[in-house]
Write a protein that holds these residues in place. Structure first.
Motif, PDB file in Angstrom:
ATOM      1  N   LEU A   1      -1.436 -19.201 -15.727  1.00 17.20           N
ATOM      2  CA  LEU A   1      -2.547 -19.218 -16.666  1.00 17.20           C
ATOM      3  C   LEU A   1      -2.166 -19.917 -17.969  1.00 17.20           C
ATOM      4  CD1 LEU A   1      -4.056 -15.645 -16.172  1.00 17.20           C
ATOM      5  CD2 LEU A   1      -5.144 -17.827 -15.586  1.00 17.20           C
ATOM      6  N   GLU A   2      -0.973 -19.644 -18.456  1.00 21.38           N
ATOM      7  CA  GLU A   2      -0.502 -20.301 -19.678  1.00 21.38           C
ATOM      8  C   GLU A   2      -0.344 -21.797 -19.457  1.00 21.38           C
ATOM      9  OE1 GLU A   2       0.722 -20.644 -23.642  1.00 21.38           O
ATOM     10  OE2 GLU A   2      -0.112 -18.892 -22.623  1.00 21.38           O
ATOM     11  N   ARG A   3       0.183 -22.187 -18.310  1.00 23.46           N
ATOM     12  CA  ARG A   3       0.384 -23.607 -18.017  1.00 23.46           C
ATOM     13  C   ARG A   3      -0.952 -24.331 -17.906  1.00 23.46           C
ATOM     14  NH1 ARG A   3       4.400 -24.899 -13.177  1.00 23.46           N
ATOM     15  NH2 ARG A   3       5.662 -23.542 -14.513  1.00 23.46           N
ATOM     16  N   ALA A   4      -1.930 -23.681 -17.289  1.00 26.41           N
ATOM     17  CA  ALA A   4      -3.260 -24.289 -17.180  1.00 26.41           C
ATOM     18  C   ALA A   4      -3.854 -24.527 -18.564  1.00 26.41           C
ATOM     19  CB  ALA A   4      -4.183 -23.391 -16.353  1.00 26.41           C
ATOM     20  N   GLU A   5      -3.718 -23.545 -19.446  1.00 27.76           N
ATOM     21  CA  GLU A   5      -4.252 -23.690 -20.801  1.00 27.76           C
ATOM     22  C   GLU A   5      -3.518 -24.781 -21.568  1.00 27.76           C
ATOM     23  OE1 GLU A   5      -4.939 -21.033 -24.862  1.00 27.76           O
ATOM     24  OE2 GLU A   5      -4.515 -20.022 -22.957  1.00 27.76           O
ATOM     25  N   ASN A   6      -2.203 -24.838 -21.418  1.00 25.23           N
ATOM     26  CA  ASN A   6      -1.434 -25.883 -22.098  1.00 25.23           C
ATOM     27  C   ASN A   6      -1.821 -27.267 -21.602  1.00 25.23           C
ATOM     28  OD1 ASN A   6      -0.022 -23.936 -23.547  1.00 25.23           O
ATOM     29  ND2 ASN A   6       1.649 -23.831 -22.076  1.00 25.23           N
ATOM     30  N   THR A   7      -2.062 -27.396 -20.298  1.00 24.97           N
ATOM     31  CA  THR A   7      -2.496 -28.674 -19.746  1.00 24.97           C
ATOM     32  C   THR A   7      -3.848 -29.073 -20.311  1.00 24.97           C
ATOM     33  OG1 THR A   7      -1.273 -28.275 -17.686  1.00 24.97           O
ATOM     34  CG2 THR A   7      -3.012 -29.937 -17.616  1.00 24.97           C
ATOM     35  N   ALA A   8      -4.746 -28.105 -20.441  1.00 23.64           N
ATOM     36  CA  ALA A   8      -6.063 -28.382 -21.017  1.00 23.64           C
ATOM     37  C   ALA A   8      -5.934 -28.891 -22.454  1.00 23.64           C
ATOM     38  CB  ALA A   8      -6.927 -27.122 -20.976  1.00 23.64           C
ATOM     39  N   ARG A   9      -5.041 -28.285 -23.217  1.00 21.96           N
ATOM     40  CA  ARG A   9      -4.847 -28.728 -24.599  1.00 21.96           C
ATOM     41  C   ARG A   9      -4.291 -30.149 -24.647  1.00 21.96           C
ATOM     42  NH1 ARG A   9      -5.739 -24.651 -28.028  1.00 21.96           N
ATOM     43  NH2 ARG A   9      -5.585 -22.516 -27.225  1.00 21.96           N
ATOM     44  N   LEU A  10      -3.387 -30.475 -23.735  1.00 21.89           N
ATOM     45  CA  LEU A  10      -2.824 -31.824 -23.689  1.00 21.89           C
ATOM     46  C   LEU A  10      -3.893 -32.852 -23.318  1.00 21.89           C
ATOM     47  CD1 LEU A  10       0.631 -31.207 -22.009  1.00 21.89           C
ATOM     48  CD2 LEU A  10       0.241 -32.151 -24.292  1.00 21.89           C
ATOM     49  N   ILE A  11      -4.755 -32.501 -22.385  1.00 23.01           N
ATOM     50  CA  ILE A  11      -5.847 -33.406 -22.018  1.00 23.01           C
ATOM     51  C   ILE A  11      -6.761 -33.636 -23.213  1.00 23.01           C
ATOM     52  CG2 ILE A  11      -7.909 -33.662 -20.583  1.00 23.01           C
ATOM     53  CD1 ILE A  11      -6.402 -32.091 -18.399  1.00 23.01           C
ATOM     54  N   ASP A  12      -7.065 -32.571 -23.937  1.00 20.63           N
ATOM     55  CA  ASP A  12      -7.913 -32.677 -25.119  1.00 20.63           C
ATOM     56  C   ASP A  12      -7.284 -33.603 -26.157  1.00 20.63           C
ATOM     57  OD1 ASP A  12     -10.194 -32.000 -26.666  1.00 20.63           O
ATOM     58  OD2 ASP A  12      -9.014 -30.542 -27.791  1.00 20.63           O
ATOM     59  N   VAL A  13      -5.974 -33.433 -26.363  1.00 21.45           N
ATOM     60  CA  VAL A  13      -5.254 -34.283 -27.308  1.00 21.45           C
ATOM     61  C   VAL A  13      -5.240 -35.726 -26.824  1.00 21.45           C
ATOM     62  CG1 VAL A  13      -2.959 -34.813 -28.193  1.00 21.45           C
ATOM     63  CG2 VAL A  13      -3.825 -32.502 -28.329  1.00 21.45           C
ATOM     64  N   GLY A  14      -4.955 -35.928 -25.532  1.00 20.41           N
ATOM     65  CA  GLY A  14      -4.933 -37.281 -24.986  1.00 20.41           C
ATOM     66  C   GLY A  14      -6.267 -37.978 -25.161  1.00 20.41           C
ATOM     67  N   PHE A  15      -7.330 -37.235 -24.937  1.00 19.97           N
ATOM     68  CA  PHE A  15      -8.669 -37.805 -25.068  1.00 19.97           C
ATOM     69  C   PHE A  15      -8.943 -38.235 -26.509  1.00 19.97           C
ATOM     70  CE2 PHE A  15     -13.303 -37.114 -25.754  1.00 19.97           C
ATOM     71  CZ  PHE A  15     -13.768 -38.112 -24.908  1.00 19.97           C
ATOM     72  N   HIS A  16      -8.616 -37.367 -27.477  1.00 16.69           N
ATOM     73  CA  HIS A  16      -8.900 -37.690 -28.872  1.00 16.69           C
ATOM     74  C   HIS A  16      -7.965 -38.766 -29.421  1.00 16.69           C
ATOM     75  CE1 HIS A  16     -11.193 -33.882 -28.690  1.00 16.69           C
ATOM     76  NE2 HIS A  16     -11.933 -34.467 -29.595  1.00 16.69           N
ATOM     77  N   LEU A  17      -6.699 -38.735 -28.992  1.00 20.00           N
ATOM     78  CA  LEU A  17      -5.794 -39.792 -29.441  1.00 20.00           C
ATOM     79  C   LEU A  17      -6.173 -41.140 -28.847  1.00 20.00           C
ATOM     80  CD1 LEU A  17      -2.206 -38.212 -29.460  1.00 20.00           C
ATOM     81  CD2 LEU A  17      -3.554 -38.979 -31.408  1.00 20.00           C
ATOM     82  N   ALA A  18      -6.610 -41.152 -27.601  1.00 27.21           N
ATOM     83  CA  ALA A  18      -7.027 -42.409 -26.976  1.00 27.21           C
ATOM     84  C   ALA A  18      -8.187 -43.038 -27.737  1.00 27.21           C
ATOM     85  CB  ALA A  18      -7.399 -42.162 -25.514  1.00 27.21           C
ATOM     86  N   LEU A  19      -9.048 -42.191 -28.294  1.00 23.47           N
ATOM     87  CA  LEU A  19     -10.184 -42.704 -29.058  1.00 23.47           C
ATOM     88  C   LEU A  19      -9.731 -43.416 -30.326  1.00 23.47           C
ATOM     89  CD1 LEU A  19     -12.721 -39.736 -28.788  1.00 23.47           C
ATOM     90  CD2 LEU A  19     -12.767 -41.888 -27.533  1.00 23.47           C
ATOM     91  N   THR A  20      -8.551 -43.043 -30.861  1.00 26.14           N
ATOM     92  CA  THR A  20      -8.056 -43.673 -32.093  1.00 26.14           C
ATOM     93  C   THR A  20      -7.260 -44.932 -31.815  1.00 26.14           C
ATOM     94  OG1 THR A  20      -5.937 -42.476 -32.183  1.00 26.14           O
ATOM     95  CG2 THR A  20      -7.872 -41.369 -33.103  1.00 26.14           C
ATOM     96  N   ARG A  21      -6.945 -45.180 -30.558  1.00 28.72           N
ATOM     97  CA  ARG A  21      -6.160 -46.370 -30.209  1.00 28.72           C
ATOM     98  C   ARG A  21      -7.054 -47.598 -30.190  1.00 28.72           C
ATOM     99  NH1 ARG A  21      -1.263 -44.261 -31.271  1.00 28.72           N
ATOM    100  NH2 ARG A  21      -0.480 -42.848 -29.663  1.00 28.72           N
ATOM    101  N   GLY A  22      -6.555 -48.685 -30.747  1.00 25.72           N
ATOM    102  CA  GLY A  22      -7.367 -49.892 -30.838  1.00 25.72           C
ATOM    103  C   GLY A  22      -7.539 -50.633 -29.538  1.00 25.72           C
TER     104      GLY A  22
END
Length: 315
Positions: free
Chosen positions: A16-37
């Motif tokens: 359960l903890e790993r699933a939540e951590n993966t979700a947070r990483l996906i969220d971060v990846g999505f938002h960081l990708a939006l800032t990439r030119g």
């Protein structure tokens, strides 16, 4: 408690903890990708998410590009991926069912309901427009199960094994995120102190749910060295390495009291805790942040194996 039951409770919480951590990483990846030119920079960000979760090799066996929807669907729902979020939550539910008589109704029901909800949400490919809803449900499931554990379980061996699983997984995840992301985000001279600089570091802190806590303690100043110290040595932040190991220590002490003995895992834990408390951020950087984190990850894996051996998880 039988080793098989202890193993079930321990891994229920880890999954359960790993699933939540993966979700947070996906969220971060999505938002960081939006800032990439550029498209290449966006692809590199998604690639780094796969590296952090340890799934780059299995992903590359199926795909040769790193587009956002392709990556997050692989991490969330790919049937051939045993480390997908859907597989992890299903594994958590399976382990919970195996130890059903050791859990309260609230813990079992929240675990089971969380899995059923995610199964429905992930029954079809996830689009960018629905990604937020899926990630929120994953985080909600972990939060509800932890709340049920804290609010309804006796403080006995079942509770202790569950908490140990949670904090071992959390410590490992924080170390891996910091190791992969830190040098990627080190500021270049071109944009130090800019709004982009702050957004990047704020997004890293969001991956460990620490952006608000860091701002409270540091008046919002995004200092790379300070962020590393916060994630490693801060005793108040519930995802720092020090905090996680302190909680593992208290629950391991509970097991020792209940069983009337200590094993090799307790000695390993004492050594690791002592090293964390004796070090400083300057000492860590002098020796090398990457080297420190790699050693920490290795010791955490070793501790997990020692706990499994001490309490006969495979029986």
């Amino acid at each position: 408690m039988l080793g098989r039951a202890a193993n079930g409770v321990y891994w229920m919480s880890r999954y359960l903890e790993r699933a939540e951590n993966t979700a947070r990483l996906i969220d971060v990846g999505f938002h960081l990708a939006l800032t990439r030119g550029s498209r290449q920079s966006q692809d590199e960000e998604w690639k780094s998410v796969l590296i952090t979760t340890g799934q780059l090799e299995s992903y590359c066996a199926l795909h040769n590009t790193f587009t956002g929807p392709q990556v997050f669907n692989f991490l969330l729902r790919e049937k051939s991926n045993p480390a997908s979020v859907l597989s992890m939550v299903e594994n958590a539910r399976t382990n919970a069912r195996l130890v059903r008589t050791s859990l309260t109704n609230a813990v079992w029901e929240t675990t089971n309901e969380g899995w059923m909800c995610l199964r429905d949400l992930l029954s079809r490919p996830v689009r960018e427009t629905s990604l937020g809803e899926v990630l929120m449900q994953i985080r909600r499931t972990g939060t509800l199960v932890r709340g049920a554990l804290e609010g309804t379980m006796l403080r006995n061996e079942v509770f202790n094994f569950s908490r140990i699983g949670t904090f071992i997984e959390r410590a490992d995840s924080t170390a891996r995120i910091l190791d992969v992301k830190y040098y990627v985000l080190l500021p270049s001279a071109a944009w130090v102190g800019s709004s982009l600089d702050n957004v990047q570091w704020d997004t890293l802190l969001r991956s460990v749910a620490g952006n608000r806590a860091y701002s409270w303690l540091n008046a919002g100043a995004m200092d790379p060295r300070g962020i590393a110290r916060f994630l490693i040595l801060d005793e108040q932040f519930p995802r720092s390495l020090v905090f996680c190991y302190e909680k593992i220590g208290s629950n391991m002490a509970g097991l020792a009291k209940e069983y009337g003995r200590e094993g090799p895992a307790h000695a390993l834990l004492r050594d690791s805790r002592a090293k964390l408390h004796q070090t400083t951020i300057d000492t860590i950087f002098d020796a090398g942040l990457h080297e420190f984190l790699q050693e920490f990850i290795g010791k955490t894996v070793e501790l997990s194996s020692a706990i499994a051996a001490d309490y006969r998880f495979i029986e």
